[in-house]
Design a protein around this motif. Structure first.
Motif, PDB file in Angstrom:
ATOM      1  N   GLY A 526     -11.565  -6.828  -6.217  1.00 39.31           N
ATOM      2  CA  GLY A 526     -12.146  -5.763  -4.733  1.00 39.31           C
ATOM      3  C   GLY A 526     -12.698  -6.566  -3.585  1.00 39.31           C
ATOM      4  N   SER A 527     -12.131  -7.578  -3.709  1.00 38.81           N
ATOM      5  CA  SER A 527     -12.403  -8.740  -2.364  1.00 38.81           C
ATOM      6  C   SER A 527     -11.113  -9.071  -1.952  1.00 38.81           C
ATOM      7  N   ASP A 541     -10.048   1.954   7.458  1.00 41.13           N
ATOM      8  CA  ASP A 541     -11.512   2.500   5.915  1.00 41.13           C
ATOM      9  C   ASP A 541     -10.182   2.629   5.025  1.00 41.13           C
ATOM     10  N   LEU A 544      -8.969   0.514   3.051  1.00 40.75           N
ATOM     11  CA  LEU A 544      -8.819  -0.522   2.107  1.00 40.75           C
ATOM     12  C   LEU A 544      -9.529  -0.295   0.810  1.00 40.75           C
ATOM     13  N   ASP A 545      -9.782   1.826   1.167  1.00 38.94           N
ATOM     14  CA  ASP A 545     -10.731   1.924  -0.440  1.00 38.94           C
ATOM     15  C   ASP A 545      -9.556   2.410  -1.191  1.00 38.94           C
ATOM     16  N   VAL A 549     -11.161  -1.687  -2.540  1.00 33.91           N
ATOM     17  CA  VAL A 549     -11.696  -3.469  -1.563  1.00 33.91           C
ATOM     18  C   VAL A 549     -13.149  -3.138  -1.549  1.00 33.91           C
ATOM     19  N   THR A 550     -13.942  -3.805  -1.687  1.00 32.77           N
ATOM     20  CA  THR A 550     -15.652  -3.661  -1.881  1.00 32.77           C
ATOM     21  C   THR A 550     -16.129  -5.002  -0.547  1.00 32.77           C
ATOM     22  N   ALA A 551     -15.583  -5.839  -1.075  1.00 32.83           N
ATOM     23  CA  ALA A 551     -16.211  -7.270  -0.525  1.00 32.83           C
ATOM     24  C   ALA A 551     -14.700  -8.453   0.626  1.00 32.83           C
ATOM     25  N   VAL A 552     -15.406  -8.085   2.078  1.00 31.97           N
ATOM     26  CA  VAL A 552     -14.422  -8.943   2.494  1.00 31.97           C
ATOM     27  C   VAL A 552     -15.323 -10.448   3.511  1.00 31.97           C
ATOM     28  N   ARG A 575     -18.582  -2.268   2.735  1.00 32.23           N
ATOM     29  CA  ARG A 575     -18.264  -2.736   1.574  1.00 32.23           C
ATOM     30  C   ARG A 575     -19.402  -4.636   2.733  1.00 32.23           C
ATOM     31  N   GLU A 576     -19.702  -5.513   1.843  1.00 34.15           N
ATOM     32  CA  GLU A 576     -20.053  -6.677   2.417  1.00 34.15           C
ATOM     33  C   GLU A 576     -19.191  -7.253   2.851  1.00 34.15           C
TER      34      GLU A 576
END
Length: 755
Positions: A526-527, A541, A544-545, A549-552, A575-576
């Motif tokens: 997820g990173s 977007d 990345l979905d 990927v939820t964290a960068v 995302r974070e």
């Protein structure tokens, strides 16, 4: 059942234009002759009725006009001189507003014009030929209708223009715009002034709704409108004219205007609208469809509207055949046809168990959406699931935003404060539409990726055709209607996984974002580290979905050209995001400012030579070296200031090169002697300007080219691709393969593409 003979005229005209424009030359003539022979034989032998002669005549007439216009353009002195790259003296009249677009080496002013006089190579001509003027950002910005003289270099054009005009000197104004253009410009300024004190998005949306003036609209908001199927509100459409002229006719009736004078008032309103919105082919097309909609609202409206649609298509294509290959024309005609032909049947089905106002509110956007879906998918590669709901929610606010926005502008010409008061509800209404667009775009599955290939588009078209007879049966029963609605809601609220994606063992992804860069290095579950964000938020977007990927932890912007930073908002969406860094050269400044606004702070300069670790990704910045100055002044300074990274992830060494050009590449070759990598991100989208010896010396097994399909730059250069292949690299391109993902499986390096 409406009389479809007039529609057949329009279809015949459309077919004639497409035959000539899609297959110019002898192939088009042969195709037209074949159609004439087949239909003529069928009529003579009485296989078909004489009614076929009408569409056939329309086909031949429009094909003839299209062929004649093509010949006039290609044989124009402008075209001949453009082929030679001649520097000439031109006198021209600007026929559109100036648009500022991002060019390869900075912003360009783009404006359409008609050349009336031409001098060059010892000759002079008086003519009337359409051109596109492409000037630098420092060229004077002149209003529509201005006549001017200038020296310019001619460049070959395509489409409906004889040449591209690149000014080489300052323009000399020959004549100011005519009084009607000044009046129209005054109304546009007054509309903007009436909402100037409102929220930033609302004060840009109101002019877009009223006269299609969307030049200042936030790109992220425009993307939300595309996702939710509300884009038609941002351009001049038949809806605009229907609302404005319809309101004018209501006022006329209230004031006692009757009979021929009411028709005259309507014609005056149409002319005023066209002038205010700019009398370009797309505006006249929208006005024609608006008139058809007005006719459809009258007595016996469905039948008269359908006939009017066919005549409107025929008339428009006889004047501007090239409209036939524009998306706006197709969407306008199909939406109008859907509303006139399908909506009444679907409304009647819904009225079996719902009130009339509910049936009409649902059937109109549903019919328009079904009619337009194949074309929208061909343009965007997506099918919107929220479009009908978004249009249904936005509809009550469109009329007050449009009518009161225009009224505020007109009254503001008399007294500014009065215009502000009248336009206030327009801004509030625009705020509601904006909220609907943002809500719709925020739905987990607002749209589904469909693809733009012939097979998926044919399948989608077939489904839409199948919906025509099935929809009344579904809509006529509350159980089936509510069940389908509930299923759609579930699909929208639960994001479906992409089967087999992301691929097992992925370490690096090159997202298909068009003509731009967006690279993703897997830092862990997820990173990911993201290097550049592409030109638009939505594709980045979505990529990345798909990669989950939820964290960068790090977003690196190699430089500030729009094709690398325009999609920053897409990286941030849901995302974070940790550190945001970029090059130290803040050029172009507007790109850097846009990135800073999206992030909420200025990107920090990337530290040269420092090696850092982000989860499973190890990064070292190897360029730009402090004090290093590429020596070629003909190259782009922002490109050569790109942050260049050597990364290692999953045992794979990667060189990420931004858009560095030959002189910077030569400096890197000196700084990084003996560097060998597994994967090379090819600089500058595969431009032909490369240090091929250095790129070949890297011994890369994979060369990745992030490039837009059918781009105007000729990227990637065939010689570059051949040189990399000869050096042993397997070349992968997003324009051919879509998302390209590098994987490591059982210690072996491989590629999985999502074409």
């Amino acid at each position: 059942m409406p009389d479809l003979r007039a529609v057949a005229l329009g279809v015949g005209a459309w077919a004639g234009a497409l035959l000539v424009l899609v297959a110019p030359g002898w192939q088009a003539l042969a195709a037209v002759a074949l159609v004439v022979a087949v239909v003529g034989t069928g009529v003579v032998r009485r296989w078909w009725s004489l009614g076929w002669l009408g569409p056939l005549g329309a086909l031949v007439a429009v094909a003839g006009v299209a062929a004649l216009q093509h010949v006039l353009l290609t044989t124009s002195p402008l075209a001949a001189l453009a082929d030679e790259g001649a520097v000439v003296q031109v006198e021209l009249e600007l026929t559109s507003d100036v648009r500022v677009v991002a060019g390869q080496y900075g912003d360009l002013q783009v404006v359409r014009a008609e050349v009336t006089r031409l001098e060059g190579r010892g000759s002079a001509w008086t003519l009337d030929a359409p051109v596109v003027v492409m000037a630098g950002a420092d060229w004077p910005r002149l209003p529509l209708g201005t006549r001017l003289e200038s020296t310019a270099r001619l460049v070959p054009g395509d489409g409906d223009v004889a040449a591209l005009v690149r000014p080489t000197g300052e323009p000399e104004v020959v004549a100011e715009p005519d009084v009607w253009w000044d009046a129209a410009a005054g109304v546009r300024r007054s509309v903007r002034a009436a909402v100037a004190g409102r929220d930033a998005d609302a004060r840009e949306l109101v002019p877009a709704l009223v006269v299609g003036d969307d030049g200042g609209l936030d790109p992220d908001l425009a993307d939300d409108f595309r996702t939710t199927g509300l884009t038609h509100l941002l351009a001049v459409s038949g809806t605009n004219l229907t609302l404005v002229v319809g309101f004018l006719l209501v006022l006329g009736r209230w004031a006692g205007v009757r009979g021929p004078w009411l028709y005259a008032l309507g014609v005056l309103g149409i002319c005023g609208f066209v002038l205010t919105a700019r009398a370009e082919p797309s505006v006249v097309r929208a006005a024609a469809m608006g008139v058809v909609a007005l006719v459809g609202m009258g007595r016996n409206g469905r039948s008269r509207g359908v006939r009017g649609l066919g005549v409107a298509v025929l008339g428009l294509l006889l004047v501007w055949p090239r409209l036939a290959v524009t998306a706006g024309f197709a969407l306008s005609a199909l939406a109008t046809a859907g509303i006139l032909v399908l909506a009444p049947v679907w409304r009647d089905a819904l009225m079996r168990w719902t009130p009339r106002w509910v049936a009409e509110a649902v059937s109109v956007p549903l019919a328009a959406q079904v009619a337009c879906t194949p074309v929208v998918a061909a343009i965007s590669g997506q099918v919107s699931l929220v479009a009908v709901a978004a249009n249904l929610l936005a509809a009550p606010a469109v009329a007050p935003a449009t009518v009161l926005g225009l009224s505020g502008g007109l009254l503001g010409l008399l007294w500014g404060p009065l215009g502000v008061v009248v336009a206030a509800p327009a801004a509030w209404s625009a705020g509601w539409i904006i909220a609907v667009a943002r809500w719709g775009a925020g739905v987990p599955t607002a749209a589904v990726d469909w693809g733009t290939g012939p097979v998926p588009l044919l399948l989608l078209t077939g489904l839409c055709v199948l919906a025509v007879p099935l929809a009344p049966r579904v809509l006529g029963r509350p159980v089936t209607t509510l069940a389908c609605t509930g299923l759609l809601v579930v699909v929208m609220l639960v994001r479906p996984p992409t089967p087999g994606w992301p691929p097992r063992g992925w370490v690096l992804a090159m997202c298909d974002v068009g003509q731009g860069d967006a690279l993703v290095l897997r830092a862990g579950p997820g990173s990911a580290v993201v290097v550049d964000a592409g030109p638009e938020p939505a594709p980045t977007d979505a990529c990345l979905d798909r990669l989950e990927v939820t964290a960068v932890p790090l977003l690196m912007l190699t430089h500030f050209h729009a094709d690398h930073v325009g999609g920053v908002a897409g990286v941030l969406d849901g995302r974070e995001v940790g550190e945001v860094e970029g090059t130290a050269l803040v050029d172009p400044p507007e790109g850097a400012s846009a990135a800073a606004r999206a992030v909420g702070r200025d990107p920090a300069p990337a530290a040269y030579g420092v090696t850092r670790r982000f989860g499973e990704v190890t990064l070292q910045t190897v360029w730009p070296r402090p004090g290093a100055r590429p020596v070629d002044p003909a190259e782009s300074a922002p490109n050569n200031a790109s942050v260049v990274l050597v990364a290692e992830v999953g045992g794979v060494r990667v060189l990420l090169t931004g858009d560095v050009e030959p002189s910077a590449q030569a400096a890197l070759a000196r700084d990084l002697q003996g560097l060998r990598v597994d994967v090379l991100k090819v600089p500058h989208h595969g431009s032909r300007h490369q240090d091929l010896d250095w790129l070949a010396s890297l011994d890369a097994r994979l060369a990745l080219v992030s490039v837009g399909e059918e781009n105007d730059y000729g990227h990637p250069a065939p010689d570059l691709v051949a040189a990399l292949s000869a050096a042993g690299a397997s070349v992968w391109r997003t324009d051919v393969s879509g998302d390209v993902v590098v994987v490591v499986r059982d210690g072996e390096l491989g590629v999985v593409a999502r074409g």
